[in-house]
Design a protein around this motif. Structure first.
Motif, mmCIF file in Angstrom:
data_model
loop_
_atom_site.group_PDB
_atom_site.id
_atom_site.type_symbol
_atom_site.label_atom_id
_atom_site.label_comp_id
_atom_site.label_asym_id
_atom_site.label_seq_id
_atom_site.Cartn_x
_atom_site.Cartn_y
_atom_site.Cartn_z
ATOM 1 N N ALA A 68 0.439 -1.136 0.339
ATOM 2 C CA ALA A 68 -0.195 0.169 0.262
ATOM 3 C C ALA A 68 1.187 1.405 0.165
ATOM 4 C CB ALA A 68 -0.666 0.175 0.802
ATOM 5 N N LEU A 69 1.692 1.510 0.426
ATOM 6 C CA LEU A 69 2.839 2.471 0.968
ATOM 7 C C LEU A 69 3.500 2.676 -0.241
ATOM 8 C CD1 LEU A 69 4.432 4.343 2.034
ATOM 9 C CD2 LEU A 69 5.875 2.824 3.013
ATOM 10 N N THR B 66 -3.311 6.203 0.961
ATOM 11 C CA THR B 66 -4.491 5.640 1.707
ATOM 12 C C THR B 66 -4.443 5.943 2.451
ATOM 13 O OG1 THR B 66 -4.228 3.753 -0.056
ATOM 14 C CG2 THR B 66 -5.654 3.482 1.551
ATOM 15 N N PHE B 67 -3.273 6.316 3.722
ATOM 16 C CA PHE B 67 -2.608 6.461 4.838
ATOM 17 C C PHE B 67 -1.631 7.028 4.813
ATOM 18 C CE2 PHE B 67 -4.197 1.808 4.244
ATOM 19 C CZ PHE B 67 -5.804 1.743 5.588
ATOM 20 N N ASN B 68 -1.728 7.834 6.177
ATOM 21 C CA ASN B 68 0.256 8.432 6.284
ATOM 22 C C ASN B 68 1.080 8.301 7.756
ATOM 23 O OD1 ASN B 68 -2.300 9.835 7.878
ATOM 24 N ND2 ASN B 68 -1.228 11.269 9.281
ATOM 25 N N LEU C 245 7.765 11.162 -0.986
ATOM 26 C CA LEU C 245 6.838 9.384 -0.350
ATOM 27 C C LEU C 245 6.490 10.069 0.861
ATOM 28 C CD1 LEU C 245 5.637 6.843 -0.637
ATOM 29 C CD2 LEU C 245 7.856 6.322 0.717
ATOM 30 N N ALA C 246 5.313 10.511 0.955
ATOM 31 C CA ALA C 246 4.409 11.656 2.340
ATOM 32 C C ALA C 246 4.292 10.682 3.362
ATOM 33 C CB ALA C 246 3.417 12.640 1.907
ATOM 34 N N TYR D 46 13.396 10.734 0.163
ATOM 35 C CA TYR D 46 11.999 11.661 0.375
ATOM 36 C C TYR D 46 11.812 12.429 0.867
ATOM 37 C CZ TYR D 46 10.977 7.380 -2.910
ATOM 38 O OH TYR D 46 11.043 6.432 -4.235
ATOM 39 N N PRO D 47 11.701 14.030 1.040
ATOM 40 C CA PRO D 47 11.448 15.279 1.903
ATOM 41 C C PRO D 47 10.208 14.834 2.641
ATOM 42 C CG PRO D 47 11.701 15.759 -0.423
ATOM 43 C CD PRO D 47 11.421 14.346 -0.640
#
Length: 226
Positions: free
Chosen positions: A100-101, A107-109, A139-140, A177-178
């Motif tokens: 999912a990530l 979908t989620f944080n 990638l938040a 990824y910031p």
């Protein structure tokens, strides 16, 4: 008790599962992103018999169900915060969290990924790491990876549970990824089964952060004494 913010926990079951045997079949089907035709639960005896070959590779459909049906249902029924969702999964559930990530990170944080079965499908999840990096510069997500130190003993060395979990973290960090916040923890005295609650408990604290001064349980007890 103040260690993490209040949250609504949603456990996803399956009304069609009749006993442990069928539940394991459904779990394998829903949580694995790649079809492995010969998978039979590595000969694990369940309910007095060995699992036959079971269906797998249905993670895309399960993720679509979560995004398109489950989340809208929960949001409509309960006082949720649509901007703040966390995921927890262990073993194959950890594998699904990685999927999912890397395929639908919004979908989620917050992601609590316990003992991910990254050996599945010839360690194919690492291909997703490479594919995501080709088309994304960020990638938040806040991610916690947990694994038991005893999960890679000689009898289970081929699973590379600890090695692959740390590799997954290392490869994501390498992309710089910031907006990615990632941490990991190896619980030295825990096995694949005993580490699951540790992954959840420490993962919740890791992804939500330590309580602010005055909000933790000990702070509240001290204030009450005063």
């Amino acid at each position: 008790m103040g260690d993490v913010p209040r949250f609504i926990a949603v456990g996803i079951g399956n009304a069609g599962a009749n006993g442990i045997y069928q539940a394991l079949e459904i779990r394998t089907r829903d949580l694995t992103p790649v079809l492995v035709p010969s998978w039979n639960g590595v000969g694990i005896p369940v309910e007095g018999k060995l699992m036959p070959k079971v269906a797998s590779g249905g993670a895309d459909k399960f993720l679509a169900f979560i995004r398109n049906e489950l989340i809208p249902f929960i949001d409509a029924k309960y006082p949720t915060d649509p901007k703040d969702r966390a995921y927890f999964g262990d073993s194959l559930g950890g594998l699904f969290g990685c999927y999912a990530l890397l395929t639908a990170p919004d979908t989620f944080n917050r992601y609590i990924i316990g003992s991910p079965s990254l050996w599945w499908g010839g360690e194919s999840t690492f291909k997703l790491v490479e594919e995501y990096a080709k088309t994304h510069t960020d990638l938040a997500a806040t991610v916690f990876l947990g694994v038991g130190g005893l999960e890679e003993l000689p009898a289970a060395a081929a699973s590379r549970m600890v090695t692959n979990t740390l590799r997954f973290e290392r490869e994501l960090r390498a992309r710089k990824y910031p907006s990615l916040q990632i941490s990991s923890r190896v619980f030295p005295d825990e096995s694949h089964t005993t580490v699951a609650p540790m992954n959840l408990i420490r993962g919740l604290v890791a992804v939500f952060g330590a309580p602010a001064p005055g909000e933790g349980l000990m702070d509240r007890l001290a204030a009450a004494r005063r």
